[in-house]
Design a protein around this motif. Structure first.
Motif, mmCIF file in Angstrom:
data_model
loop_
_atom_site.group_PDB
_atom_site.id
_atom_site.type_symbol
_atom_site.label_atom_id
_atom_site.label_comp_id
_atom_site.label_asym_id
_atom_site.label_seq_id
_atom_site.Cartn_x
_atom_site.Cartn_y
_atom_site.Cartn_z
ATOM 1 N N ALA A 260 0.824 -1.214 0.000
ATOM 2 C CA ALA A 260 0.000 0.000 0.000
ATOM 3 C C ALA A 260 0.857 1.262 0.000
ATOM 4 O O ALA A 260 0.426 2.304 -0.509
ATOM 5 C CB ALA A 260 -0.933 -0.001 1.203
ATOM 6 N N ARG A 261 2.043 1.188 0.557
ATOM 7 C CA ARG A 261 2.924 2.358 0.654
ATOM 8 C C ARG A 261 3.676 2.653 -0.651
ATOM 9 O O ARG A 261 4.196 3.756 -0.848
ATOM 10 C CB ARG A 261 3.919 2.116 1.794
ATOM 11 C CG ARG A 261 4.793 3.283 2.125
ATOM 12 C CD ARG A 261 5.655 2.979 3.325
ATOM 13 N NE ARG A 261 6.781 3.894 3.323
ATOM 14 C CZ ARG A 261 7.931 3.669 3.900
ATOM 15 N NH1 ARG A 261 8.130 2.548 4.563
ATOM 16 N NH2 ARG A 261 8.898 4.538 3.837
ATOM 17 N N LEU A 262 3.719 1.697 -1.549
ATOM 18 C CA LEU A 262 4.443 1.872 -2.809
ATOM 19 C C LEU A 262 3.784 2.925 -3.687
ATOM 20 O O LEU A 262 2.567 3.106 -3.660
ATOM 21 C CB LEU A 262 4.483 0.551 -3.591
ATOM 22 C CG LEU A 262 5.244 -0.609 -2.980
ATOM 23 C CD1 LEU A 262 5.033 -1.870 -3.819
ATOM 24 C CD2 LEU A 262 6.729 -0.293 -2.870
ATOM 25 N N ASP A 263 4.577 3.592 -4.497
ATOM 26 C CA ASP A 263 4.063 4.482 -5.526
ATOM 27 C C ASP A 263 3.078 3.661 -6.370
ATOM 28 O O ASP A 263 3.346 2.499 -6.681
ATOM 29 C CB ASP A 263 5.243 4.962 -6.386
ATOM 30 C CG ASP A 263 4.807 5.764 -7.582
ATOM 31 O OD1 ASP A 263 4.799 6.992 -7.491
ATOM 32 O OD2 ASP A 263 4.465 5.138 -8.617
ATOM 33 N N PRO A 264 1.926 4.219 -6.751
ATOM 34 C CA PRO A 264 0.929 3.428 -7.478
ATOM 35 C C PRO A 264 1.418 2.854 -8.810
ATOM 36 O O PRO A 264 0.992 1.766 -9.203
ATOM 37 C CB PRO A 264 -0.234 4.394 -7.704
ATOM 38 C CG PRO A 264 0.119 5.677 -7.064
ATOM 39 C CD PRO A 264 1.470 5.564 -6.454
#
Length: 169
Positions: A103-107
């Protein structure tokens, strides 16, 4: 129908001319990004891409389009990720270091890693090293910072875990 979205103003540099499989993966990442951001179903986004963003009449990369793409591969990757998002996120999560979460990753990076996880987990073709190289080329097209290096580490770890026989000497 909503307008196709381009990942946060990031238009990829075009893949090497004559590489429709790379174009398919670029389009898949863009479609996965759009589906996640808009909440649209994968099938609706696939339809939009096939109609307006893929093919010689679609325009160029500068417009967020992918003129050269293998449509069956594109649709297979998008559908595959849409069918098993939790399982693919588990695969990706299992190869993130420290306190990083999917969820924290760049989309865009999240879409790229999900697509690669799908390809690596769904068979033995193409070879794992080809999958890694293709997605690394794409990562370099979307990102100019540390993201490609980060992606390389995750892709390599996923490939070695999912297809260990390809890395035996």
């Amino acid at each position: 129908m909503s307008a196709p979205q381009t990942p946060a103003g990031r238009k990829p540099r075009p893949p090497v001319a004559g590489r429709p499989r790379t174009g398919s993966r670029v389009a898949a990442i863009q479609a996965l990004f759009q589906s996640e951001q808009s909440g649209e179903a994968a099938e609706a986004v696939i339809d939009q891409f096939v109609r307006y963003r893929i093919g010689p009449d679609a325009g160029g990369f500068e417009d967020g389009r992918v003129p050269l793409a293998d449509v069956p591969l594109f649709a297979s990757v998008v559908r595959g990720v849409a069918r098993q998002p939790d399982g693919l996120d588990e695969i990706v999560q299992g190869h993130l270091a420290g306190e990083w979460t999917v969820a924290r990753l760049d989309p865009v990076l999240r879409a790229l890693l999900r697509a690669a996880a799908y390809e690596l987990s769904s068979g033995t073709e193409p070879p794992a090293r080809v999958v890694i190289n293709e997605y690394m080329d794409i990562a370099h097209g979307f990102f100019s910072g540390e993201e490609p290096r980060f992606a390389n580490g995750v892709l390599d770890a996923m490939a070695r875990a999912l297809r260990p026989t390809e890395f035996q000497r």
